[in-house]
Motif scaffolding. Structure first.
Motif, PDB file in Angstrom:
ATOM      1  N   LEU B  72       0.780  -1.253  -0.078  1.00  0.00           N
ATOM      2  CA  LEU B  72      -0.093   0.060   0.012  1.00  0.00           C
ATOM      3  C   LEU B  72       0.821   1.218  -0.046  1.00  0.00           C
ATOM      4  O   LEU B  72       0.265   2.394   0.140  1.00  0.00           O
ATOM      5  CB  LEU B  72      -0.878  -0.030   1.133  1.00  0.00           C
ATOM      6  CG  LEU B  72      -2.004  -1.046   0.936  1.00  0.00           C
ATOM      7  CD1 LEU B  72      -2.901  -1.228   2.335  1.00  0.00           C
ATOM      8  CD2 LEU B  72      -3.115  -0.289  -0.075  1.00  0.00           C
ATOM      9  N   GLY B 142       5.731  -3.463   7.380  1.00  0.00           N
ATOM     10  CA  GLY B 142       5.946  -2.474   5.840  1.00  0.00           C
ATOM     11  C   GLY B 142       5.831  -0.876   6.328  1.00  0.00           C
ATOM     12  O   GLY B 142       6.875  -0.476   6.100  1.00  0.00           O
ATOM     13  N   LEU B 145       9.421  -0.261   8.694  1.00  0.00           N
ATOM     14  CA  LEU B 145      10.457  -0.304   7.602  1.00  0.00           C
ATOM     15  C   LEU B 145      10.805   0.783   6.739  1.00  0.00           C
ATOM     16  O   LEU B 145      11.834   1.131   6.295  1.00  0.00           O
ATOM     17  CB  LEU B 145      10.617  -1.640   7.271  1.00  0.00           C
ATOM     18  CG  LEU B 145      10.757  -2.884   7.602  1.00  0.00           C
ATOM     19  CD1 LEU B 145      10.477  -3.906   6.846  1.00  0.00           C
ATOM     20  CD2 LEU B 145      12.062  -2.986   8.401  1.00  0.00           C
ATOM     21  N   SER B 149       4.520   6.964   9.790  1.00  0.00           N
ATOM     22  CA  SER B 149       4.113   7.977  11.075  1.00  0.00           C
ATOM     23  C   SER B 149       2.507   7.976  11.162  1.00  0.00           C
ATOM     24  O   SER B 149       1.945   7.097  10.281  1.00  0.00           O
ATOM     25  CB  SER B 149       4.500   9.300  10.646  1.00  0.00           C
ATOM     26  OG  SER B 149       4.169   9.737   9.582  1.00  0.00           O
ATOM     27  N   VAL B 209      14.789  -9.455   4.772  1.00  0.00           N
ATOM     28  CA  VAL B 209      13.419  -9.874   4.933  1.00  0.00           C
ATOM     29  C   VAL B 209      13.083  -9.792   6.309  1.00  0.00           C
ATOM     30  O   VAL B 209      13.496 -10.650   6.828  1.00  0.00           O
ATOM     31  CB  VAL B 209      12.867 -10.863   4.118  1.00  0.00           C
ATOM     32  CG1 VAL B 209      11.356 -11.023   4.229  1.00  0.00           C
ATOM     33  CG2 VAL B 209      13.308 -11.059   2.766  1.00  0.00           C
TER      34      VAL B 209
HETATM   35  C1  LIG Z   1      -5.083   6.150   2.261  1.00  0.00           C
HETATM   36  C2  LIG Z   1      -3.578   5.954   2.498  1.00  0.00           C
HETATM   37  C3  LIG Z   1      -3.075   6.578   3.841  1.00  0.00           C
HETATM   38  C4  LIG Z   1      -1.769   6.575   4.131  1.00  0.00           C
HETATM   39  N1  LIG Z   1      -1.451   6.848   5.242  1.00  0.00           N
HETATM   40  C5  LIG Z   1      -0.287   6.699   5.803  1.00  0.00           C
HETATM   41  C6  LIG Z   1       0.007   7.243   7.215  1.00  0.00           C
HETATM   42  O1  LIG Z   1      -0.538   8.153   7.920  1.00  0.00           O
HETATM   43  N2  LIG Z   1       1.438   7.040   7.550  1.00  0.00           N
HETATM   44  C7  LIG Z   1       2.314   6.002   6.858  1.00  0.00           C
HETATM   45  O2  LIG Z   1       3.297   6.033   7.479  1.00  0.00           O
HETATM   46  N3  LIG Z   1       1.768   5.752   5.804  1.00  0.00           N
HETATM   47  C8  LIG Z   1       0.891   5.985   5.149  1.00  0.00           C
HETATM   48  N4  LIG Z   1       0.459   5.441   4.106  1.00  0.00           N
HETATM   49  C9  LIG Z   1       1.649   4.868   3.278  1.00  0.00           C
HETATM   50  C10 LIG Z   1       1.553   3.233   3.255  1.00  0.00           C
HETATM   51  O3  LIG Z   1       0.481   2.867   3.104  1.00  0.00           O
HETATM   52  C11 LIG Z   1       1.884   2.868   4.660  1.00  0.00           C
HETATM   53  O4  LIG Z   1       2.962   3.166   5.006  1.00  0.00           O
HETATM   54  C12 LIG Z   1       1.642   1.269   4.895  1.00  0.00           C
HETATM   55  O5  LIG Z   1       1.792   0.976   6.210  1.00  0.00           O
HETATM   56  C13 LIG Z   1       2.893   0.569   4.319  1.00  0.00           C
HETATM   57  O6  LIG Z   1       2.932  -0.806   4.770  1.00  0.00           O
HETATM   58  P1  LIG Z   1       2.524  -2.078   3.783  1.00  0.00           P
HETATM   59  O7  LIG Z   1       2.524  -3.179   4.617  1.00  0.00           O
HETATM   60  O8  LIG Z   1       1.642  -1.678   2.843  1.00  0.00           O
HETATM   61  O9  LIG Z   1       4.014  -1.905   3.166  1.00  0.00           O
HETATM   62  P2  LIG Z   1       4.348  -2.164   1.609  1.00  0.00           P
HETATM   63  O10 LIG Z   1       3.829  -1.385   0.462  1.00  0.00           O
HETATM   64  O11 LIG Z   1       4.073  -3.711   1.259  1.00  0.00           O
HETATM   65  O12 LIG Z   1       5.890  -2.238   1.400  1.00  0.00           O
HETATM   66  C14 LIG Z   1       6.694  -1.031   1.882  1.00  0.00           C
HETATM   67  C15 LIG Z   1       8.251  -1.315   1.582  1.00  0.00           C
HETATM   68  O13 LIG Z   1       8.800  -1.959   2.745  1.00  0.00           O
HETATM   69  C16 LIG Z   1       9.191  -3.359   2.130  1.00  0.00           C
HETATM   70  N5  LIG Z   1       8.700  -4.232   2.816  1.00  0.00           N
HETATM   71  C17 LIG Z   1       7.574  -4.658   3.322  1.00  0.00           C
HETATM   72  N6  LIG Z   1       7.386  -5.836   4.027  1.00  0.00           N
HETATM   73  C18 LIG Z   1       8.674  -6.029   4.385  1.00  0.00           C
HETATM   74  C19 LIG Z   1       9.317  -7.073   5.294  1.00  0.00           C
HETATM   75  N7  LIG Z   1       8.783  -7.870   5.960  1.00  0.00           N
HETATM   76  N8  LIG Z   1      10.821  -7.227   5.165  1.00  0.00           N
HETATM   77  C20 LIG Z   1      11.513  -6.278   4.206  1.00  0.00           C
HETATM   78  N9  LIG Z   1      11.065  -5.415   3.821  1.00  0.00           N
HETATM   79  C21 LIG Z   1       9.669  -5.149   3.632  1.00  0.00           C
HETATM   80  C22 LIG Z   1       8.618  -3.458   0.437  1.00  0.00           C
HETATM   81  O14 LIG Z   1       9.558  -3.982  -0.177  1.00  0.00           O
HETATM   82  C23 LIG Z   1       8.513  -1.896   0.334  1.00  0.00           C
HETATM   83  O15 LIG Z   1       9.586  -1.528  -0.176  1.00  0.00           O
HETATM   84  C24 LIG Z   1      -0.839   5.510   3.455  1.00  0.00           C
HETATM   85  C25 LIG Z   1      -1.136   5.093   2.325  1.00  0.00           C
HETATM   86  C26 LIG Z   1      -2.496   5.046   1.950  1.00  0.00           C
HETATM   87  C27 LIG Z   1      -3.019   4.354   0.700  1.00  0.00           C
END
Ligand SMILES: Cc1cc2nc3c(=O)[nH]c(=O)nc-3n(C[C@H](O)[C@H](O)[C@H](O)COP(=O)(O)OP(=O)(O)OC[C@H]3O[C@@H](n4cnc5c(N)ncnc54)[C@H](O)[C@@H]3O)c2cc1C
Ligand code: SF4
Ligand code: SF4
Lengths: 399, 459
Positions: B72, B142, B145, B149, B209
Motif C-alpha cells: 500500500l 511494511g 521499515l 508515522s 526480509v
Molecule cells: C490512504 C493511505 C493513507 C496512508 N497514510 C499513511 C500514514 O498515515 N502513515 C504512513 O506511515 N503511511 C501511510 N500510507 C502509506 C503506506 O500505505 C503505509 O506506510 C503502509 O503502512 C505501508 O505498509 P505495507 O504493508 O503496505 O508496505 P508495502 O507497501 O508492502 O511495503 C513497503 C516497503 O517495505 C518493504 N517491505 C514490506 N514488508 C517487508 C518485510 N517484511 N521485510 C522487508 N521489507 C519489507 C517493501 O519491499 C517496500 O519497499 C498511506 C497509504 C494510503 C494508501
C-alpha cells in the motif's frame, strides 16, 4: 460487461477484505487462498484486465471468480460510497460474461445442467422432492394462508432435511396455516443467478411464479434465506409479487406467545447470521428475537456478527461446487472455531446451507463434543422434549 | 525457471506459490502511478524457516526477491523492477507477545495494523499502537521499515522511533536478531547495543526480509478529543505547530489543506488529537493547547473551529478511512502522494509550492502535514488524484509527483518512501560518501544484489 465502468475505480485498499473491527480476514475466498487476486479488489483489477484482453480465460481465473461466495462483505465494507453497492453485481456480471462466452469450470456447467434437467442440483427425480415430509402429516398447498417453499438443500440434503422437518413441525404446532408443493417444487434459482446463468434463472423464476400463481399463492415462507432473497427481490422483475417471509419472520411473532414449558438447564447459544438474511436483506434482528424467545436460551455474540459476520462459505454455488474448498483456512472452519471460542454449546443457524457447512466444519475441527449446529426450531423442539422428560421424572419422583 | 517454481512449491506448498498470469499481473503494480513490472513468481511463506529457504534458493540462483506487506505504499516499492519473486508476507500474521508492563508487542512481519488494533482493543484495552492512516490491511513491518508515522507521532516520533527489535532473514538466508531480543528473552529496546536496525530501515526492502518485529505500545486513554486550529496565514503555521507541539500533550498533530469542501478552501487546518484519563485532565489539556496559541487568537489571525459531532467522530477515527476516498474524487480509482520529510519552518514554502505544482499540472490535490515528535520535523504530503482509466491523466499525476519530489529536495526536504526515480533524485543530492557507504553495506549484506534490485540504485 455490465458494471465494467466501475472496475478501474477500485483503489485496491483492501477495506473490503475485513470486518468493521479489522480483526481478521472476512472475505471467504481471500481467507482461503490468500493471494490478492482472490480478494474483492483482486477481482476488480483482474476483471478489468481480462476485459481488456491482458489476461486470458484460464482455470485459475474461473476459480477466482467462482470462489466468491457472494457473501456481501465487500459491499458492506468497501469505503467508496459511490460504487461499493455494485461490487458484487460486477463479480456476478463477470460470471455472466463467462457464461456468455461458454467458458465455465466443469463443476459449474454440471451444476447448471443438473438444475436444468432435474430442477435441483442433486440430479434427483421430482418424486424425491417432498420425501422429507413423510410421516409429518403436512398437506400439499391448496388454500392455505402460506406456501412453505423448502428449496433444494432443505429438500434433498440430509442435514437440510432435518432442519426442514423441525421447522415444519414447529409451524404446525404453532398453528401456522401452510402447505407445500412437494414433488412440484423446483429450485428457486438464487445460486444460478449469482453464478451468472441469467437465462436459466429467468426460466426457473418464471416457472416458479407460474406454479405459485396457478396454485393461488399469496404468501410464501421460505426455509432458506437464499430463496427468500431471490423471491423477494428478483421475482418481482418477472411478474411474481408475493409476500415473502423467511421462516424466522413467522416464528418471531408466535414463539413468545406459545407459553412453552422449557427445561431448567439454560442453554448458551451463538448465532451465525446467514448472508442472505443479514447483509443482503438487513435482517439481523428477527432470528435473534426467535432465539431470545426460547426460555432459557442465552445468546452470546461472536466477535464477528451481524454486518461483520463471516460467511459459512456455502454461497455463490460453493455449497455444491466446492470451488472454495476445505482446509483449516476455509471460512466454515474458521467460523466454527470462532463460535467455539464464545463458550456456546450451540451454534445457531437460520439456513440449511449454513447448517450443513458448519456441521461439517465442526466435524473437521473435531469439536463435536463441545459444539452443535442447530436451527432455532431444532433447539426449541429439543428443549420441549427435555422439558417433558424433566416433567415426567418430577411426576414419578413425587409419586 | 520451471525447476525454481517446483522448489518454491516444495518450500511453501503448492497452494502458496504461483507463477500464474493472474498473480503475475496483480503483483506487478500497486495503486499508484508507477509502471507495472511483472514478477516471475508470487510466494507466501508461513514461517521464518520458509523465508530462509526461499532466500537461500534465490541467492544460489541469483533471483530477485521483493518483500511485500500490504503493498500500500503507493510509490511502487514492491513492484519487482527486475522480475523474480514477490514475497507476500501476509500469511505470517501472528501476534506473538504483548508485554503490558513494559508496553511492547512482538508480531510476525505480515501482521496487519488492523489486526493488531483489534487484538489490543479486545485483550489489552489500556494499550494502543501508533496507527498510520494507511488502510488497515497494511502491515506493521511494511510501515515501520519505511519510517512511517501515525496517530501517536506527535508523542512518539516516527514509527521507526517506536521500534524495539527485529528478526530479519538476510539476503544470503541467515536469520539475525536485532535489539535486546538478540541477547535477552525480552524485546524491550534496541539499546544499549550497537544499533544494527539501521541496516534495514528506510532501505525499501533492499537489505533483508523482516520476519518479526517489536514495537512500543502506549496508553489507550478513555477520554479523547480533537480540536482544530484554523488560519489563512501559512506564515504563522510553523510557530503555531511549534507552540502546540511544545505543550507535549498532543498525540497527533495533522495539518490539512484542500480545495474541497469549499468552506475549507484557502485555510490551513491543524487537527490536534489528545487523550486523557479523566474529563478534568482532558479539559486541562485542551486549555493548555488553547493557551499556547492564544497570541494568534488575540491577534485574530487564527482560532479554533467549532466541530459538529459527526465531524469530530471522523477526526477521531484511526485510521481515517475517508483519506483513501480521495482516490475516487474524479471517479478514477487512484491517488499517489509525495511525503516530504522536512523541518517545520519550511511549511509556508512547502504549501505555496504545492499549490503551484498542482496548478501547473492541473491535478486535483490534497495537501497536509503530519507533525513528527514535539515539532521536530514533519511529513508534508502532496496527494494527487488521477483517473486510472485515462493514461494521460495518470501521466499528468506522475509528472506532478516527479516535480514535487524535485521541489521537496530543492527546499531542503527529503522525499519519503520515494519512487525508484525519486530515489535517484535523492542520491544525486546526497553527500557522495554517504551513498558510497550505502553501497558498501549492501555489497556485504547482499553480495549478489538480489534484494528488491532497482531500488536505491543510480542506474
Ligand atoms: C490512504 C493511505 C493513507 C496512508 N497514510 C499513511 C500514514 O498515515 N502513515 C504512513 O506511515 N503511511 C501511510 N500510507 C502509506 C503506506 O500505505 C503505509 O506506510 C503502509 O503502512 C505501508 O505498509 P505495507 O504493508 O503496505 O508496505 P508495502 O507497501 O508492502 O511495503 C513497503 C516497503 O517495505 C518493504 N517491505 C514490506 N514488508 C517487508 C518485510 N517484511 N521485510 C522487508 N521489507 C519489507 C517493501 O519491499 C517496500 O519497499 C498511506 C497509504 C494510503 C494508501
Ligand atoms: S473494492 Fe473497495 S475497499 Fe476493496 S480494494 Fe477496491 S476500493 Fe478498496
Ligand atoms: S462477496 Fe464475499 S466472497 Fe465475494 S468477493 Fe465479496 S467478500 Fe469476497
Amino acid at each position: 460487461m455490465e458494471y465494467a465502468e466501475i472496475l478501474h475505480r477500485c483503489f485496491r485498499c483492501g477495506y473490503c477484505k475485513l470486518p468493521s473491527s479489522y480483526q481478521d480476514l472476512n472475505c471467504p475466498s481471500y481467507l482461503k487462498f490468500r493471494f490478492e487476486t482472490y480478494s474483492p479488489g483482486g477481482r476488480m483489477w483482474l476483471l478489468r484486465e481480462w476485459l481488456d484482453g491482458g489476461i486470458k480465460t484460464s482455470e485459475r481465473f474461473q476459480e477466482i471468480l467462482y470462489s466468491c461466495t457472494a457473501c456481501g462483505n465487500c459491499v458492506e465494507h468497501c469505503i467508496f460510497p459511490k460504487f461499493k453497492a455494485d461490487l458484487l453485481n460486477a463479480f456476478t456480471a463477470g460470471r455472466v460474461e463467462l457464461v456468455d462466452r461458454g467458458v465455465l469450470p466443469r463443476l459449474v456447467s454440471r451444476y447448471f445442467k443438473a438444475i436444468y434437467n432435474y430442477g435441483n442440483p442433486y440430479k434427483l427425480l421430482k418424486e424425491e422432492r417432498g420425501k422429507w415430509a413423510e410421516g409429518l402429516d403436512i398437506e400439499i398447498y391448496k388454500d392455505h394462508e402460506h406456501l412453505f417453499y423448502v428449496g433444494c438443500a432443505g429438500s434433498h440434503d440430509e442435514r437440510g432435511q432435518k432442519m426442514t422437518r423441525a421447522v415444519a413441525s414447529l409451524m404446525k404446532r404453532l398453528d401456522v396455516s401452510f402447505g407445500i408443493l412437494g414433488a412440484d417444487e423446483i429450485c428457486d434459482g438464487n445460486e444460478v443467478r449469482v453464478m451468472g446463468e441469467e437465462g436459466l434463472f429467468e426460466h426457473l423464476a418464471k416457472q416458479n411464479i407460474e406454479t405459485f400463481q396457478k396454485a393461488g399463492v399469496n404468501k410464501i415462507i421460505t426455509l432458506s434465506p437464499h430463496a427468500y432473497h431471490a423471491m423477494k427481490n428478483y421475482y418481482p422483475f418477472f411478474g411474481g409479487s408475493f409476500q415473502v417471509l423467511h421462516y424466522t419472520q413467522i416464528l418471531a411473532g408466535l414463539i413468545g406467545k406459545a407459553g412453552f414449558t422449557m427445561p431448567s438447564k439454560p442453554l448458551k447459544v451463538t448465532f451465525h447470521d446467514p448472508c442472505y438474511l443479514g447483509r443482503h436483506n438487513n435482517d439481523y434482528f428477527t432470528p435473534r428475537v426467535v432465539l431470545g424467545a426460547i426460555p432459557g436460551v442465552e445468546i452470546v455474540e461472536m466477535d464477528r456478527s451481524k454486518v461483520d459476520s463471516l460467511c459459512c462459505g456455502g454461497g455463490g454455488g460453493n455449497f455444491f461446487t466446492d470451488i472454495l474448498g476445505g482446509g483449516p483456512d476455509s471460512s466454515s472452519r474458521v467460523r466454527a472455531r470462532e463460535a467455539a471460542e464464545t463458550g456456546a454449546e450451540v451454534l445457531a443457524v437460520a439456513c440449511p446451507k449454513c447448517a450443513k457447512m458448519l456441521d461439517d466444519a465442526i466435524k473437521a475441527e473435531d469439536m463435536e463434543e463441545k459444539l452443535r449446529v442447530m436451527d432455532s426450531a431444532e433447539i426449541l423442539i429439543e428443549r420441549l422434549v427435555q422439558a417433558n422428560e424433566e416433567n415426567e421424572t418430577a411426576t414419578s419422583v413425587s409419586r | 525457471m520451471k525447476d525454481v517454481y517446483q522448489q518454491l512449491v516444495s518450500i511453501v506448498g503448492p497452494a502458496y506459490a504461483s507463477n500464474h498470469p493472474e498473480e503475475r499481473f496483480f503483483y506487478s503494480r500497486d495503486g499508484g502511478t508507477m509502471e507495472p513490472r511483472e514478477p516471475d513468481f508470487v510466494v507466501m511463506p508461513k514461517t521464518t524457516d520458509e523465508v530462509q529457504q526461499i532466500m537461500k534458493l534465490a541467492n544460489e540462483r541469483e533471483i530477485p526477491v521483493v518483500p511485500m506487506g500490504g503493498g500500500l505504499v503507493l510509490s511502487g516499492l514492491s513492484r519487482p523492477l527486475k522480475g523474480g519473486i514477490v514475497l507476500d508476507m501476509k500469511r505470517m500474521n501472528r501476534i506473538l507477545e504483548v508485554n503490558e508492563t513494559s508496553r511492547y508487542v512482538v508480531v510476525e512481519a505480515g501482521a496487519s495494523q488492523g489486526m493488531l488494533q483489534a487484538y489490543l482493543k479486545k485483550h489489552h484495552p489500556k494499550l494502543k499502537h501508533s496507527v498510520p492512516d494507511a488502510p488497515p490491511i497494511a502491515t506493521i513491518a511494511g510501515n515501520v521499515l519505511i519510517h512511517g508515522s501515525g496517530h501517536l507521532s506527535a508523542m512518539g516520533g516516527f514509527h521507526t522511533d517506536m521500534l524495539n527489535g527485529l528478526e530479519v532473514v538476510l539476503p544470503t538466508g541467515e536469520m539475525v536478531r536485532i535489539g535486546s531480543c538478540s541477547t535477552s528473552p525480552y524485546w524491550f529496546s534496541r539499546f544499549p547495543l550497537p544499533d544494527l536496525s539501521g541496516l534495514f530501515l528506510g532501505w525499501a526492502g533492499t537489505t533483508g526480509v523482516a520476519t518479526k518485529i517489536a514495537i512500543k505500545l502506549y496508553p489507550n486513554r478513555p477520554f479523547n478529543d480533537v480540536i482544530i486550529f484554523v488560519t489563512e496565514d501559512p506564515e504563522i503555521v510553523p510557530d503555531v505547530i511549534h507552540r502546540l507541539s511544545g505543550v507535549a500533550v498532543a498525540e497527533d498533530i495533522l495539518a490539512w489543506m484542500t480545495p474541497k469542501p469549499v468552506w475549507a478552501h484557502g485555510f490551513q487546518m491543524l487537527n490536534v488529537n489528545y487523550g486523557a484519563d479523566s474529563r478534568r485532565e482532558l479539559t486541562l489539556k485542551r486549555d493548555l493547547l488553547r493557551e499556547s496559541v492564544s497570541k494568534y487568537i488575540d491577534e485574530k489571525v487564527g482560532g479554533f473551529m467549532p466541530l459538529p459531532p459527526d465531524m469530530k467522530k471522523r477526526f477521531l477515527e484511526a485510521p481515517a478511512s475517508t483519506l483513501a476516498v480521495f482516490a475516487d474524487v474524479n471517479k478514477g480509482g487512484g491517488f499517489e502522494y509525495v511525503g516530504g520529510i522536512m523541518p517545520i519552518e519550511l511549511f509556508p514554502e512547502a504549501y505555496r509550492k504545492g499549490l503551484e505544482v498542482a496548478s501547473k499540472h492541473a491535478v486535483t490535490y490534497s495537501l497536509g502535514a503530519r507533525i513528527i515528535g514535539l515539532g521536530h520535523c514533519m511529513m508534508f504530503f502532496y496527494a494527487y488524484a488521477f483517473n486510472r482509466a485515462d493514461e494521460a491523466d495518470v501521466k499528468r499525476a506522475q509528472q506532478a509527483l516527479e516535480d514535487t519530489n524535485g521541489m521537496v529536495l530543492e527546499m531542503g526536504g527529503i522525499p519519503w518512501k520515494a519512487e525508484a526515480p525519486a530515489q535517484k533524485q535523492i542520491i544525486n543530492k546526497m553527500h557522495p560518501p554517504t551513498y558510497e557507504l550505502m553501497n558498501r553495506i549492501r555489497a556485504v549484506l547482499d553480495p549478489k544484489g538480489i534484494m528488491n534490485p532497482g531500488n536505491w540504485e543510480v542506474s
